[in-house]
Scaffold this motif. Structure first.
Motif, PDB file in Angstrom:
ATOM      1  N   ARG A   4      -2.298  19.893  12.768  1.00  0.00           N
ATOM      2  CA  ARG A   4      -1.641  19.289  11.294  1.00  0.00           C
ATOM      3  C   ARG A   4      -1.062  20.171  10.447  1.00  0.00           C
TER       4      ARG A   4
ATOM      5  N   SER B  34       0.877  22.749  11.817  1.00  0.00           N
ATOM      6  CA  SER B  34       2.094  22.719  12.094  1.00  0.00           C
ATOM      7  C   SER B  34       3.077  21.658  11.763  1.00  0.00           C
ATOM      8  N   ALA B  35       2.372  20.420  11.820  1.00  0.00           N
ATOM      9  CA  ALA B  35       3.158  19.311  11.321  1.00  0.00           C
ATOM     10  C   ALA B  35       3.494  19.247   9.830  1.00  0.00           C
TER      11      ALA B  35
ATOM     12  N   PHE C  17       6.165  21.596   9.309  1.00  0.00           N
ATOM     13  CA  PHE C  17       7.433  21.588  10.236  1.00  0.00           C
ATOM     14  C   PHE C  17       7.367  22.749  11.040  1.00  0.00           C
TER      15      PHE C  17
END
Length: 266
Positions: free
Chosen positions: A176, A178-179, A182
């Motif tokens: 999460r 990382s997402a 980005f």
């Protein structure tokens, strides 16, 4: 050292969408509190100013390939080594902002594992034509040929903490984060890559995620932050339980074996 004045500068604009900050608070297990018009918690600007790159511009590790703002030193492996932040004014959710990035310095050195590159980026976050935040981001670049990460000299963490908070991580939290930031670096979500290619014992907890947790602890225990600096000293694997420690304005992350993983000052 490379003269930073000869290097490129770039500007990125973004709307400080409160929904993204709320998503991060929920991912951390916090009660969501950020609304339009409210100040962002410290370091939450990491969730914004995405810079997507097409697949052919990515390196093997999932990060954008070097070149451009960060010169190609022939050292494609990247690690976030630390940073210094000055909080002049809080960023306000729901308001547009501009990030101005320049390269402060580039240095070549030789370490125990071979050649190293040290890059310092300067990020300024402006809102309503006012400088709100200044961040110096320190990056380290290593050769691609190394079989496994350069092994840091493990330093035992100090044992005089006034407050200690235990914290654990899951692969879901790392994914999460990382997402939301980005961040395509595969050491944070691809176990086979992290273990077999870069030689880690598992998924690596993001350095800025550890710094984020130290900042939230510092703000909770000391009050609003005006400055914060941090330096990573050893990787933390996601299966390890860590301790967030503080004495006065000194903070640090201790691994389960007593090693120091990060030091900071608020």
């Amino acid at each position: 050292m490379t003269d930073a004045s000869t290097l490129q500068q770039k500007c990125t604009n973004d709307n400080i969408d409160p929904a993204r900050a709320v998503a991060f608070q929920i991912a951390l297990g916090q009660q969501p509190s950020v609304k339009a018009g409210a100040p962002l918690p410290p370091f939450f600007h990491q969730l914004y100013f995405w810079e997507p790159h097409p697949p052919h511009e990515l390196g093997r590790d999932g990060h954008p390939a070097v070149g451009g703002l960060i010169p190609d030193m022939g050292l494609p492996r990247r690690m976030w080594a630390g940073g210094k932040l000055t909080f002049s004014l809080p960023l306000i959710a729901g308001v547009g902002a501009e990030k101005r990035t320049s390269c402060e310095s580039v240095q070549h050195k030789t370490g125990r594992s071979g050649p190293l590159g040290f890059v310092t980026l300067r990020h300024e976050i402006w809102q309503n034509e006012t400088l709100c935040l200044t961040e110096l981001q320190d990056l380290v670049y290593l050769p691609d040929e190394i079989s496994g990460p350069s092994k840091p000299t493990l330093v035992p963490a100090r044992q005089d903490a006034e407050t200690i908070s235990a914290v654990s991580f899951t692969s879901t939290l790392l994914f999460r984060y990382s997402a939301l930031t980005f961040n395509g670096h595969r050491i944070h979500y691809d176990t086979d890559y992290a273990r077999d290619v870069e030689g880690y014992g598992g998924l690596v907890v993001h350095g800025p995620l550890l710094a984020q947790m130290l900042m939230l602890k510092a703000e909770d225990e000391l009050g609003p932050l005006t400055r914060f600096s941090f330096r990573a000293t050893a990787p933390l694997i996601h299966s390890e339980t860590a301790s967030l420690c503080r004495k006065g304005r000194d903070l640090w992350v201790q691994g389960p074996d007593g090693r120091q993983c990060m030091v900071a000052q608020a």
